[in-house]
Motif scaffolding. Sequence first.
Motif, PDB file in Angstrom:
ATOM      1  N   ILE A 192       0.836  -1.191   0.000  1.00  0.00           N
ATOM      2  CA  ILE A 192       0.000   0.000   0.000  1.00  0.00           C
ATOM      3  C   ILE A 192       0.870   1.240   0.000  1.00  0.00           C
ATOM      4  N   ALA A 193       0.372   2.331  -0.631  1.00  0.00           N
ATOM      5  CA  ALA A 193       1.134   3.581  -0.697  1.00  0.00           C
ATOM      6  C   ALA A 193       0.173   4.729  -0.963  1.00  0.00           C
ATOM      7  N   PHE A 194       0.470   5.888  -0.351  1.00  0.00           N
ATOM      8  CA  PHE A 194      -0.263   7.122  -0.594  1.00  0.00           C
ATOM      9  C   PHE A 194       0.388   7.889  -1.735  1.00  0.00           C
TER      10      PHE A 194
ATOM     11  N   GLU B 194       1.609  11.563  -3.298  1.00  0.00           N
ATOM     12  CA  GLU B 194       2.373  12.600  -2.600  1.00  0.00           C
ATOM     13  C   GLU B 194       1.482  13.655  -1.972  1.00  0.00           C
ATOM     14  N   ASP B 195       0.326  13.927  -2.565  1.00  0.00           N
ATOM     15  CA  ASP B 195      -0.573  14.917  -1.978  1.00  0.00           C
ATOM     16  C   ASP B 195      -1.627  14.290  -1.081  1.00  0.00           C
ATOM     17  N   GLY B 196      -1.596  12.966  -0.908  1.00  0.00           N
ATOM     18  CA  GLY B 196      -2.508  12.280  -0.011  1.00  0.00           C
ATOM     19  C   GLY B 196      -3.912  12.103  -0.535  1.00  0.00           C
ATOM     20  N   SER B 197      -4.182  12.489  -1.771  1.00  0.00           N
ATOM     21  CA  SER B 197      -5.545  12.379  -2.302  1.00  0.00           C
ATOM     22  C   SER B 197      -5.894  10.983  -2.772  1.00  0.00           C
ATOM     23  N   THR B 198      -4.875  10.192  -3.093  1.00  0.00           N
ATOM     24  CA  THR B 198      -5.113   8.870  -3.673  1.00  0.00           C
ATOM     25  C   THR B 198      -4.337   7.830  -2.888  1.00  0.00           C
ATOM     26  N   LEU B 199      -4.946   6.664  -2.767  1.00  0.00           N
ATOM     27  CA  LEU B 199      -4.320   5.543  -2.084  1.00  0.00           C
ATOM     28  C   LEU B 199      -4.233   4.382  -3.073  1.00  0.00           C
ATOM     29  N   PHE B 200      -3.034   3.823  -3.210  1.00  0.00           N
ATOM     30  CA  PHE B 200      -2.812   2.696  -4.101  1.00  0.00           C
ATOM     31  C   PHE B 200      -2.621   1.442  -3.247  1.00  0.00           C
TER      32      PHE B 200
ATOM     33  N   LYS C 241     -10.336   2.924  -9.876  1.00  0.00           N
ATOM     34  CA  LYS C 241      -9.711   2.254 -11.013  1.00  0.00           C
ATOM     35  C   LYS C 241      -8.998   1.006 -10.518  1.00  0.00           C
ATOM     36  N   ILE C 242      -8.921   0.022 -11.384  1.00  0.00           N
ATOM     37  CA  ILE C 242      -8.189  -1.206 -11.089  1.00  0.00           C
ATOM     38  C   ILE C 242      -7.155  -1.414 -12.184  1.00  0.00           C
ATOM     39  N   LEU C 243      -5.898  -1.538 -11.785  1.00  0.00           N
ATOM     40  CA  LEU C 243      -4.794  -1.743 -12.729  1.00  0.00           C
ATOM     41  C   LEU C 243      -4.322  -3.183 -12.591  1.00  0.00           C
ATOM     42  N   GLU C 244      -4.360  -3.906 -13.697  1.00  0.00           N
ATOM     43  CA  GLU C 244      -4.012  -5.315 -13.678  1.00  0.00           C
ATOM     44  C   GLU C 244      -2.658  -5.556 -14.323  1.00  0.00           C
ATOM     45  N   GLY C 245      -2.052  -6.675 -13.940  1.00  0.00           N
ATOM     46  CA  GLY C 245      -0.822  -7.117 -14.579  1.00  0.00           C
ATOM     47  C   GLY C 245       0.399  -6.269 -14.289  1.00  0.00           C
ATOM     48  N   LEU C 246       0.433  -5.597 -13.139  1.00  0.00           N
ATOM     49  CA  LEU C 246       1.579  -4.749 -12.834  1.00  0.00           C
ATOM     50  C   LEU C 246       2.639  -5.460 -11.992  1.00  0.00           C
ATOM     51  N   TRP C 247       2.421  -6.711 -11.641  1.00  0.00           N
ATOM     52  CA  TRP C 247       3.480  -7.434 -10.960  1.00  0.00           C
ATOM     53  C   TRP C 247       3.427  -8.905 -11.337  1.00  0.00           C
ATOM     54  N   LYS C 248       4.567  -9.548 -11.130  1.00  0.00           N
ATOM     55  CA  LYS C 248       4.702 -10.963 -11.447  1.00  0.00           C
ATOM     56  C   LYS C 248       5.503 -11.621 -10.335  1.00  0.00           C
ATOM     57  N   GLY C 249       5.050 -12.773  -9.869  1.00  0.00           N
ATOM     58  CA  GLY C 249       5.776 -13.491  -8.830  1.00  0.00           C
ATOM     59  C   GLY C 249       5.567 -12.851  -7.476  1.00  0.00           C
ATOM     60  N   GLN C 250       6.642 -12.731  -6.732  1.00  0.00           N
ATOM     61  CA  GLN C 250       6.565 -12.191  -5.376  1.00  0.00           C
ATOM     62  C   GLN C 250       6.553 -10.676  -5.412  1.00  0.00           C
ATOM     63  N   LEU C 251       5.600 -10.089  -4.722  1.00  0.00           N
ATOM     64  CA  LEU C 251       5.466  -8.635  -4.654  1.00  0.00           C
ATOM     65  C   LEU C 251       6.326  -8.109  -3.513  1.00  0.00           C
ATOM     66  N   HIS C 252       7.267  -7.204  -3.832  1.00  0.00           N
ATOM     67  CA  HIS C 252       8.192  -6.706  -2.828  1.00  0.00           C
ATOM     68  C   HIS C 252       7.842  -5.303  -2.340  1.00  0.00           C
ATOM     69  N   SER C 253       7.483  -4.410  -3.240  1.00  0.00           N
ATOM     70  CA  SER C 253       7.291  -3.029  -2.815  1.00  0.00           C
ATOM     71  C   SER C 253       6.391  -2.303  -3.805  1.00  0.00           C
ATOM     72  N   LEU C 254       5.700  -1.292  -3.280  1.00  0.00           N
ATOM     73  CA  LEU C 254       4.848  -0.414  -4.076  1.00  0.00           C
ATOM     74  C   LEU C 254       5.095   1.010  -3.602  1.00  0.00           C
ATOM     75  N   ARG C 255       5.506   1.888  -4.527  1.00  0.00           N
ATOM     76  CA  ARG C 255       5.809   3.265  -4.167  1.00  0.00           C
ATOM     77  C   ARG C 255       5.237   4.213  -5.212  1.00  0.00           C
ATOM     78  N   VAL C 256       4.990   5.449  -4.783  1.00  0.00           N
ATOM     79  CA  VAL C 256       4.478   6.503  -5.667  1.00  0.00           C
ATOM     80  C   VAL C 256       5.503   7.605  -5.734  1.00  0.00           C
ATOM     81  N   LEU C 257       5.850   8.011  -6.948  1.00  0.00           N
ATOM     82  CA  LEU C 257       6.793   9.098  -7.185  1.00  0.00           C
ATOM     83  C   LEU C 257       6.152  10.058  -8.165  1.00  0.00           C
TER      84      LEU C 257
END
Length: 960
Positions: free
Chosen positions: A698-700, A702-708, A731-747
Motif C-alpha cells: 500500500i502507498a499514498f 504525494e498529496d494524499g488524495s489517492t491511495l494505491f 480504477k483497477i490496474l491489472e498485470g503490474l506485478w509478477k511473482g513475489q510482490l516486494h514493494s509499491l511506491r508513488v513518485l
Amino acid sequence: MAGSRLSKPQDEATKKRKRDLIEGDARIKRSRAQQGVAADEHEQAADGDVETDNSLQNGSLANSKSNGEAVAKRSSDGEAGWRLSKPMGGRMLDIDPILTQDDQYLILTYNTSVQIYTTSDSLLLRRIPIGAVDTATSDGSSPANIVATRLSIQNPEYLWVACSDGQIYHVKWTEAAETHQSFKTVTGTAKAMTVTSTEASGAKADVVVVVETAKSNKTELTAYGGDLLSSPVSKHILSIKKPGNGLHLIEATQDGLVLVGAVNDSLFIGVASHEQTTNFEEIQYDFFSFDVPDIITTLDFRVYQASALPGAGSKGRRASDRVVDVIVGGARGGIYLYHDALARSQSLGKAGIQAQKFHWHRKAVHSVKWSRDGNYMISGGSENVLVLWQMDTVKRNYLPHLSGSVENIVVSASGSSYVVHLDDNSTMILSTAELTPTTYISGIQSASVEATTPKDLLVQRVWSVADKVRRPIPAAIKANQPSKLHVCVGNGRQATMTGDFSAPLLQSFDLETFTSISKQALARTQPTDVNLSNKGYAIEEPVVTHISFSSDGKWLASVDDWFPSTRDIGAVSGDAGDQFLKERHESYLKFWQVNDEDNSIALVSRINAPHTSTHPETILDLASDSSSACFATIAGDGIVRLWRPKVRQQDGSRRTDGGVEFTWGCSRIIPIGDGLGRDAIADIPNDSAAPVKPQARIAFSEDGSTLFAAFGAVDTGAVYVINAASGEVVKILEGLWKGQLHSLRVLSQYLIVLSDELHVYDVVSDDLRYGIVVPKASDADELLQLAVDSVSGHFAVTLPLGNTSSIGIFSPSEPEPLIVRNTPHRIVSLISVPGTSGFVALDDVAQIWTLTEGSNASTILAAQPLQDLRLDNASQEADSNKLAIMLNGDAESDDEMEEAPNADDDVDMEDDDVQANIIPQQYLADIFDAAPPFAGASVEDMFYKVIDLLAAKPLSTTTL
C-alpha cells in the motif's frame, strides 16, 4: 495527485506505450536499447520491440562489463551525477580493544577499518580503512576479514593488523592514511596473531607471530622478523596436526619469552630457549602441550617470579624462576585454571595437568582475563553479565543487566579500568572501583552477519543462530529530523539472530555525530531473562515488521507480530495444528507519541488484531499520509483500513500539547479484491499443494488524495486506485506485478511496482513507461527493496547478489539506470530522506551508505571524524604554544608587562578596533538553515563560513 516534475522522453525509443486496461498483457515490457560496446549493437537493439530476459541487461542492475560498469563509469562524472559514499560505522569485531598506556585513546577494530576514539568524550578521532577490506573484491565476493589487531612494541604509534587472506598491515594509528605498508604470510592465511620483540644493540624490534592454516587439519605457528616492511624473514616455530573447527588463539609476553596458544581443545605453552636474543635467527622455543576437557574459546595468562609463591625456597626453586598461571574458557561454560602450568608441564610431560574448575556460565565463556594483581579474574558470556571471581575465596561479584553478550574484556595497563565489548555493537570503559562507565561508544545495533562461527555454537546445541539476515530491517527517518535514523534492533547480535528474527527495540541514531541517542522497546522483550525453554530452544520474541512516522513527525506507527513455534503444538498435527498456530498468532498495531525534546516515545494506543477474519491476520504493509496525520494498513483479509487520531473524552490517556488527549482508531474500512476479501485468494487455481499466501502493498500519493493498494497472489493480483477522501475504488490496474510482490511506491505521477519485474506506470496518462525483469536472487529475495526520492524525482533499487548487493538509481522516464554500484555486503534496509535528495542504505554489517546527487562531497558524508575537521591537532598546537611561552623565560614577560599600558591611562583607539562585529541573524540562518543537517554542508565548511563573517570588517555606523 501531484503533477509531474519530470520531463517526458523526446526520442521514439523511450516514448510511452498506450496500455489497454481490459485486454492488456501482464507481461508487456518496455523495449529499450541494449547497452553494448559496439555502436552497431546499440542500433540493432533499438530497432524494434524485444522482450527482455532475466539477465537485466537492458538498463538493469546486472553486474556485467558491457552494461553495469559502463553505466556506472558514465554516471560518476559531472555535477549532476549520483555518488555512493564510503561506508560509515560498521560492526565491532570479536577482537580485544586496545587501550593506550596513558588511557587516553581507545582503538576498536571494525569489519573494514580501525577506529580511534578519545576516552574523555567518547568521540571518534579518526577512521583508518584497512586495505582491500574496505572495498569489494573484483569478482563481487565479500572481502577478507580482519582477524587480529595488536599494538607495536617497537613503536606504540603503530598497529599490526592481520587479515584472513594473510596480509599483515603496518598502520600508524596517530595519522589518517588511506594506504599502509604490509607483508604477506607464507601460506597466504592468518587465523590469529600476536606481537613480541627482540632486543639488539639496545633497541627493540617487533616480531610478528602468526597462526596459519594452509590445510584444514594442520596449524602452523610462524614468526616474522627482520625488516618486516621491505624484506621480512619468516621462521617456522611450531606445527600442530589437530582436526576440528575450533578457535585459534595465541598470546605472548612482550619480551617474547613465553607463548601460550590454543587450537580446539589443545593448549600449548612455549618458552624461549635463550633468555637474551640479539637477532631474529636466534629465536627458538621449547613447547609443551596438553588437552583441556573442553573446546577452548578464550585464554589469558600471567607471568611472575617464583619468589611470590609461598614457600618457594623450600621447594628447591630459584626466586628468579618464572611462574605461568593460565586460565582458559570452554565452549560449555567452564573456566579452567592451570596454576604454575609451565613447571608442571616440564615435569609431568604428556601425563596431563590437573586444573581447578570454575563453572557459572550457561553457554560458552566468551572472554576471561586476569586482574593486574592476580587476585581476581573477570569473565563474560551470553548471559549479559560481567562476573568477577575472587581467587582466594572463590566468591563471585556480578555486574548484571548489560545490553548484550560480553564478547571481549581488556584490563588497562594501570589496572584501574575494564574495557568491555558487547555484542550489541557497543564498547564501554568501566572503573574497577565502582564498576561505573566512564566511556561509552555505540554503533548501529541492527542485525548483522558473523565473520566466524559464534563461540556458543562450537559445540552442538538445539539452540541455533541464523548465519544471514534474510528479511529487510524496518527503518525510518522523520521529516523534521532528517539526520536521525530510527532502526529496529534486538538485544545484541546473538539475541537478534536467534530463532526466526528478533528486533523488538527501536534505536535512534544520529547520523550527523554518528552516535546512538536512545533505545526503546516497541514490543514484548526479555533482555536479561533466561530466554531458553526447558528443552534448550530459544523463546522467540515478537518481530517489529513495519514502522512509519507521520508527516509532521509527531506520531509513530509500528506493527509487531508473534507466532508460536511449531514445536509448541506437540503431537497435534494437520489442520488442527495449523488452526492452533493461527489462533495463537498475536498481531498489534501501536501508535506512539514522539517527544523531540528528549527523543522519547510514549504509547498512546494499541490495537489488538487490527485485521481479523477467522483468526488474527498479519499486517502486510503500513503507509503514512504525507499530507496529514493518517496511516493505512492492509492485510491478507483484503481490507484496507485508515487510522486517524481523535480527541479522547475519558481520562487515562497520555497528554499532548495543550493538554488535549488523543487516541487512535479506524476511520474507514475499504474492501478490495472485488469485495470478496480473502475469498478472492481462495478461488485462485493453484496446482501446488502449498497454500497460496496473499500478497499486499500500500502507498499514498504525494498529496494524499489517492491511495494505491496492491492485493492478490502470484501473477493474479491487481493494483486498486482508491480515493482517500471517499474510500471509493476509482480504477483497477491489472498485470503490474509478477511473482513475489516486494514493494509499491508513488513518485509524483508514477506508480512503481517491484516484484520479479520492475514496472513504472504513469497514472495520469494511463501508460506503462517500462518494465524490467529482475534477476532471481537465490536465497535473498526478501532483500529486494525500493525507495523513492520525491525531491530529485528518482528512485533506488537494491538487488542482493550472493553475499553482496547492487544499488541502482533510476529515473521514471528512462529504463537505463543513472548509476549502478556494488557494495561488499548485502543491503538490508533502504530508505529515503524526507525533504532531502538522497538515500540511506544499511548493510548486514551495520555500515551506513549514502547515495546523494551532485558533486559536493559534503552532501555525501553524514558524519566526519575529528581528524577530517583537523580538531584533533588543535589541543596539541595549543599545548605547544603554551610550552613555547614558558620556555622563553621571564625576561620577555617582564618586557611585555612594562610596555603594557595602565588600565587607568587614556589610550587612543579607532572606533573600528573596539566596535563589536554584529552579525545579522539572517546571515547565520543562510548558513545553518540552507539544508537539513543530513544533506547540508560539512561542519568544517560551516565553521569557516562563520569565521568569514566574524573576520569581515563591520560597516561604519552612520550618525543620524
